[in-house]
Write an enzyme that holds these catalytic residues in place. Sequence first.
Site, short mmCIF file in Angstrom:
data_model
loop_
_atom_site.label_atom_id
_atom_site.label_comp_id
_atom_site.label_asym_id
_atom_site.label_seq_id
_atom_site.Cartn_x
_atom_site.Cartn_y
_atom_site.Cartn_z
N ARG A 1 3.55 7.66 -0.10
CA ARG A 1 4.62 8.64 -0.25
C ARG A 1 5.61 8.29 -1.37
NH1 ARG A 1 6.38 11.60 4.31
NH2 ARG A 1 5.45 9.97 5.57
N GLU B 1 0.85 -1.21 0.00
CA GLU B 1 0.00 0.00 0.00
C GLU B 1 0.87 1.25 0.00
OE1 GLU B 1 -2.22 -0.21 3.63
OE2 GLU B 1 -3.48 -1.86 2.97
N PRO B 2 1.68 1.46 -1.03
CA PRO B 2 2.57 2.63 -1.01
C PRO B 2 1.82 3.94 -1.25
CG PRO B 2 2.78 1.47 -3.10
CD PRO B 2 1.81 0.67 -2.26
N TYR C 1 5.60 18.02 11.99
CA TYR C 1 6.63 17.01 12.30
C TYR C 1 8.04 17.60 12.28
CZ TYR C 1 2.75 14.45 10.04
OH TYR C 1 1.53 13.99 9.64
N CYS D 1 -0.62 33.28 11.42
CA CYS D 1 -0.28 33.82 12.73
C CYS D 1 0.07 32.73 13.73
CB CYS D 1 -1.46 34.65 13.25
SG CYS D 1 -1.89 35.90 12.06
N TYR E 1 1.18 13.96 1.17
CA TYR E 1 0.77 14.54 2.45
C TYR E 1 1.02 16.05 2.47
CZ TYR E 1 1.01 9.59 3.48
OH TYR E 1 0.83 8.23 3.43
#
Length: 429
Positions: A287, A284-285, A327, A354, A382
């Site tokens: 990225r 299930e790739p 991240y 902001c 993503y």
Amino acid sequence: MSFHFFHVINGHLNVEDIPLAVLVERFGTPLYVYSRAALTHAYQAYARACAGRNARIHYAVKANSNLAVLNVFARLGAGFDIVSGGELARVHAAGGRADQIVFSGVGKQKDEMRAALRANMCCFNVESIPELHRLNEIAAETGMCARIALRVNPDIDARTHPYIATGLKTDKFGIAFDNARAAAHTAAALSHLNLVGLACHIGSQITTTAPYLEALDKMLALIDTIEAAGVALSHLDIGGGLGIHYHAEGDADAEPLPEIGAFVSTLLDYVEQRGHAQRTLLFEPGRSLVGNAGVLLTRIEYLKQNGEKRFAIVDAAMNDLARPAMYRAYHEITPVVQRDGLTPVLYDVVGPVCESSDWLGRNRPLAVQPGDLLAVHGAGAYSFAMSSNYNTRPRAAEVMVDGTQAYLIRERETVKQLFAGEACLPIKN
Ligand code: LLP
């Protein structure tokens, strides 16, 4: 410095055969640009390694769910991995085959289950005992039998960012490894479920094959015990997770990564060596299929200095690309048109939102002037998919390039669209 299909010619960054600056003139900024050739190239690396083997590829739609991207993969023969009714609708709209869809996710709702059953999808990856019972009830209600795999949490450390590790027993995902055998028996006894496989997913941006071999080792042993008790399982879904380069090729910091083909072959060979050649391995790739096929283009609005610190304030922000804020993710940032005769200085590349976490890159050596364009690399996965309207910022347009042609695959949102469904109270005074 290059990312495959994005390369510099005479100081101009190009995608395939088109200078990115030309796309900005046509479509404005912030702008996501994807290369069809890059998508195809990555998919074919998986497909070549799977050819003639007992394996299937299910693109993880969540990574980039634009219809044009899904359509490219559907035409190449991909299956899909979805996590919502919305993603199911997208796969349909993009011409993907329903019987090649697996449905993952810890919180499937009743309506989503109904829609997936009606679509006659390939398999539900069920993540808990209550979900088994709910799916059995819904399948009975619709007079159908649901094909399922149990998603097991193999308790493997994928050695990636903690927010994108999913296969440790402290994570919310899957059925605990030690309870999986009992869950298989529960599933096999439910009248409207047909247990056909096991699944796992250990995390994302994984840069070595070793954690996969550990997961395979545990999952194949589990299959053996379940089959010994009389339940036949035809497939093992090993999830997605292979990482990509976020640093340009040739950089000292570039991530050491296995080639896609070598990664797939190593896993398939291992499954065969363990005597499971008859078992279909599902990948299930996400990225690794789309990440390096995209860039985010943004224009510098201002350069400013606060004490020692220099900022390049750009027109893209954390609402367009959340990964650095979420991240502390690194994305390479390069000028779209290089300037001669200017010494690079260190800038934090920040957006107009902001929040102090609204940065796209920190301490980047850039030779730039206000008005210059920057490309944020590794923005195919993503990236747009996680964008939001925070600060009432319309989401960026998306373009796909195919050779010398550029196609608008998502219009830039307008401010009016953002509050179209809102209403004020009918207050009289
Ligand atoms: N299958 C399942 C069940 C998943 O949960 C995921 C990703 C994939 C496949 C695809 O994994 P990939 O090949 O893309 O690593 N937003 C984070 C990544 C979250 C990944 C969630 N699951 C990021 O921006 O790094």
